[in-house]
Each structure stands twice: as C-alpha cells, then as structure tokens.
Motif scaffolding. Structure first.
Motif, PDB file in Angstrom:
ATOM      1  N   ASP A 235      -9.612  31.146 -12.689  1.00  0.00           N
ATOM      2  CA  ASP A 235      -8.164  31.309 -12.767  1.00  0.00           C
ATOM      3  C   ASP A 235      -7.558  30.086 -13.445  1.00  0.00           C
ATOM      4  N   PRO A 236      -6.964  30.229 -14.635  1.00  0.00           N
ATOM      5  CA  PRO A 236      -6.367  29.088 -15.317  1.00  0.00           C
ATOM      6  C   PRO A 236      -5.245  28.425 -14.505  1.00  0.00           C
ATOM      7  N   LEU A 237      -4.569  29.201 -13.683  1.00  0.00           N
ATOM      8  CA  LEU A 237      -3.503  28.640 -12.865  1.00  0.00           C
ATOM      9  C   LEU A 237      -4.072  27.664 -11.837  1.00  0.00           C
ATOM     10  N   GLN A 238      -5.129  28.050 -11.154  1.00  0.00           N
ATOM     11  CA  GLN A 238      -5.763  27.152 -10.183  1.00  0.00           C
ATOM     12  C   GLN A 238      -6.361  25.932 -10.867  1.00  0.00           C
ATOM     13  N   LEU A 239      -6.961  26.138 -12.018  1.00  0.00           N
ATOM     14  CA  LEU A 239      -7.535  25.024 -12.771  1.00  0.00           C
ATOM     15  C   LEU A 239      -6.444  24.048 -13.194  1.00  0.00           C
ATOM     16  N   GLY A 240      -5.330  24.562 -13.662  1.00  0.00           N
ATOM     17  CA  GLY A 240      -4.218  23.709 -14.088  1.00  0.00           C
ATOM     18  C   GLY A 240      -3.641  22.916 -12.935  1.00  0.00           C
ATOM     19  N   ILE A 241      -3.457  23.546 -11.801  1.00  0.00           N
ATOM     20  CA  ILE A 241      -2.917  22.843 -10.636  1.00  0.00           C
ATOM     21  C   ILE A 241      -3.890  21.748 -10.188  1.00  0.00           C
ATOM     22  N   GLY A 242      -5.172  22.082 -10.108  1.00  0.00           N
ATOM     23  CA  GLY A 242      -6.164  21.109  -9.665  1.00  0.00           C
ATOM     24  C   GLY A 242      -6.267  19.921 -10.594  1.00  0.00           C
ATOM     25  N   LEU A 243      -6.374  20.182 -11.886  1.00  0.00           N
ATOM     26  CA  LEU A 243      -6.459  19.084 -12.845  1.00  0.00           C
ATOM     27  C   LEU A 243      -5.169  18.272 -12.870  1.00  0.00           C
ATOM     28  N   GLY A 244      -4.031  18.947 -12.770  1.00  0.00           N
ATOM     29  CA  GLY A 244      -2.754  18.232 -12.770  1.00  0.00           C
ATOM     30  C   GLY A 244      -2.608  17.306 -11.578  1.00  0.00           C
ATOM     31  N   ILE A 245      -3.016  17.767 -10.404  1.00  0.00           N
ATOM     32  CA  ILE A 245      -2.923  16.926  -9.203  1.00  0.00           C
ATOM     33  C   ILE A 245      -3.825  15.713  -9.337  1.00  0.00           C
ATOM     34  N   ILE A 246      -5.062  15.920  -9.778  1.00  0.00           N
ATOM     35  CA  ILE A 246      -5.994  14.804  -9.901  1.00  0.00           C
ATOM     36  C   ILE A 246      -5.513  13.802 -10.943  1.00  0.00           C
ATOM     37  N   GLN A 247      -5.119  14.274 -12.111  1.00  0.00           N
ATOM     38  CA  GLN A 247      -4.676  13.374 -13.170  1.00  0.00           C
ATOM     39  C   GLN A 247      -3.361  12.691 -12.805  1.00  0.00           C
ATOM     40  N   GLY A 248      -2.460  13.407 -12.151  1.00  0.00           N
ATOM     41  CA  GLY A 248      -1.204  12.807 -11.721  1.00  0.00           C
ATOM     42  C   GLY A 248      -1.408  11.757 -10.646  1.00  0.00           C
ATOM     43  N   LEU A 249      -2.346  12.004  -9.731  1.00  0.00           N
ATOM     44  CA  LEU A 249      -2.658  11.037  -8.686  1.00  0.00           C
ATOM     45  C   LEU A 249      -3.183   9.743  -9.285  1.00  0.00           C
ATOM     46  N   VAL A 250      -4.113   9.855 -10.210  1.00  0.00           N
ATOM     47  CA  VAL A 250      -4.675   8.661 -10.845  1.00  0.00           C
ATOM     48  C   VAL A 250      -3.599   7.935 -11.660  1.00  0.00           C
ATOM     49  N   ALA A 251      -2.815   8.675 -12.428  1.00  0.00           N
ATOM     50  CA  ALA A 251      -1.763   8.052 -13.234  1.00  0.00           C
ATOM     51  C   ALA A 251      -0.723   7.370 -12.344  1.00  0.00           C
ATOM     52  N   GLY A 252      -0.327   8.000 -11.256  1.00  0.00           N
ATOM     53  CA  GLY A 252       0.633   7.398 -10.337  1.00  0.00           C
ATOM     54  C   GLY A 252       0.088   6.160  -9.663  1.00  0.00           C
ATOM     55  N   PHE A 253      -1.198   6.190  -9.290  1.00  0.00           N
ATOM     56  CA  PHE A 253      -1.834   5.022  -8.680  1.00  0.00           C
ATOM     57  C   PHE A 253      -1.843   3.847  -9.658  1.00  0.00           C
ATOM     58  N   VAL A 254      -2.268   4.103 -10.892  1.00  0.00           N
ATOM     59  CA  VAL A 254      -2.326   3.041 -11.906  1.00  0.00           C
ATOM     60  C   VAL A 254      -0.925   2.512 -12.188  1.00  0.00           C
TER      61      VAL A 254
ATOM     62  N   VAL B 109       0.842  -1.200   0.000  1.00  0.00           N
ATOM     63  CA  VAL B 109       0.000   0.000   0.000  1.00  0.00           C
ATOM     64  C   VAL B 109       0.877   1.250   0.000  1.00  0.00           C
ATOM     65  N   GLY B 110       1.940   1.239   0.778  1.00  0.00           N
ATOM     66  CA  GLY B 110       2.871   2.366   0.806  1.00  0.00           C
ATOM     67  C   GLY B 110       3.566   2.576  -0.530  1.00  0.00           C
ATOM     68  N   PHE B 111       3.899   1.475  -1.204  1.00  0.00           N
ATOM     69  CA  PHE B 111       4.546   1.537  -2.511  1.00  0.00           C
ATOM     70  C   PHE B 111       3.626   2.212  -3.525  1.00  0.00           C
ATOM     71  N   VAL B 112       2.372   1.763  -3.582  1.00  0.00           N
ATOM     72  CA  VAL B 112       1.413   2.342  -4.513  1.00  0.00           C
ATOM     73  C   VAL B 112       1.114   3.789  -4.111  1.00  0.00           C
ATOM     74  N   GLY B 113       1.012   4.048  -2.813  1.00  0.00           N
ATOM     75  CA  GLY B 113       0.766   5.405  -2.337  1.00  0.00           C
ATOM     76  C   GLY B 113       1.905   6.355  -2.692  1.00  0.00           C
ATOM     77  N   ALA B 114       3.128   5.855  -2.625  1.00  0.00           N
ATOM     78  CA  ALA B 114       4.277   6.689  -2.993  1.00  0.00           C
ATOM     79  C   ALA B 114       4.234   7.047  -4.478  1.00  0.00           C
ATOM     80  N   PHE B 115       3.902   6.069  -5.315  1.00  0.00           N
ATOM     81  CA  PHE B 115       3.766   6.346  -6.744  1.00  0.00           C
ATOM     82  C   PHE B 115       2.670   7.383  -6.978  1.00  0.00           C
ATOM     83  N   ALA B 116       1.543   7.231  -6.286  1.00  0.00           N
ATOM     84  CA  ALA B 116       0.428   8.163  -6.450  1.00  0.00           C
ATOM     85  C   ALA B 116       0.820   9.559  -5.977  1.00  0.00           C
ATOM     86  N   GLY B 117       1.536   9.647  -4.858  1.00  0.00           N
ATOM     87  CA  GLY B 117       1.969  10.943  -4.340  1.00  0.00           C
ATOM     88  C   GLY B 117       2.932  11.648  -5.268  1.00  0.00           C
ATOM     89  N   VAL B 118       3.884  10.909  -5.796  1.00  0.00           N
ATOM     90  CA  VAL B 118       4.837  11.497  -6.741  1.00  0.00           C
ATOM     91  C   VAL B 118       4.106  11.927  -8.014  1.00  0.00           C
TER      92      VAL B 118
END
Length: 92
Positions: free
Chosen positions: A55-74, A10-19
């Motif tokens: 604010d495009p900056l806030q939108l970019g950060i939010g979408l990037g975090i969500i998409q990066g989290l899912v991609a890292g988890f997978v 779980v920690g391994f997958v969580g680390a990938f998701a966090g990164v």
C-alpha cells in the motif's frame, strides 16, 4: 539556553523530533494519497517484496514518520548547539 537542565534539553530535542515525525507523516500521507505512483516507481516489486502488493499510503506514512523524526532530531540538536554557543559566557 544557558542554565537549561539536561531534562529540558532532552525535552527540547524530543519536541523537535516529535513535530518532525508528525509533519513527515502528514507529507508521506499526502504523497501516498495523491501521488502513489511515486512510491510504485521507487519500490518496484521484486525478490525482496516476494511480488506481494503493498500500500503506497502506508509506505508513505511510514517513511515520512521515520524521515521526519530523524530530521527533527538533527534540527533540534543543531538549534540547541547553536544557542549554547551564542549564549556562551565571555571571559572578561
């Protein structure tokens, strides 16, 4: 990864998701800062935004975090599964 405990897995997958979330947030920040028209083209004001500016900056950060989290988890799950299959004990 044979003999790895469930907590370590779980920690391994969580680390990938966090990164992934961190890197995605950075990429979204960069896009929101240097290419804000990209988000303005994708998300035009309309009834769902009630013609409020965003604010495009806030939108970019939010979408990037969500998409990066899912991609890292997978990616973490895939690496874990492939490692488990490769290190599976063979029956002799």
């Amino acid at each position: 990864m044979i003999g790895m405990s469930t907590a370590k897995m779980v920690g391994f997958v969580g680390a990938f998701a966090g990164v992934g979330a961190f890197v995605g947030g950075l990429l979204g920040f960069g896009l929101g800062l240097f290419a804000p028209d990209l988000y303005r083209a994708w998300f035009r004001p309309g009834p769902y935004l009630e013609d409020k500016p965003y604010d495009p900056l806030q939108l970019g950060i939010g979408l990037g975090i969500i998409q990066g989290l899912v991609a890292g988890f997978v990616l973490g799950c895939v690496v874990l599964i492939v490692s488990a299959i490769r290190n599976k004990p063979t029956s002799s």
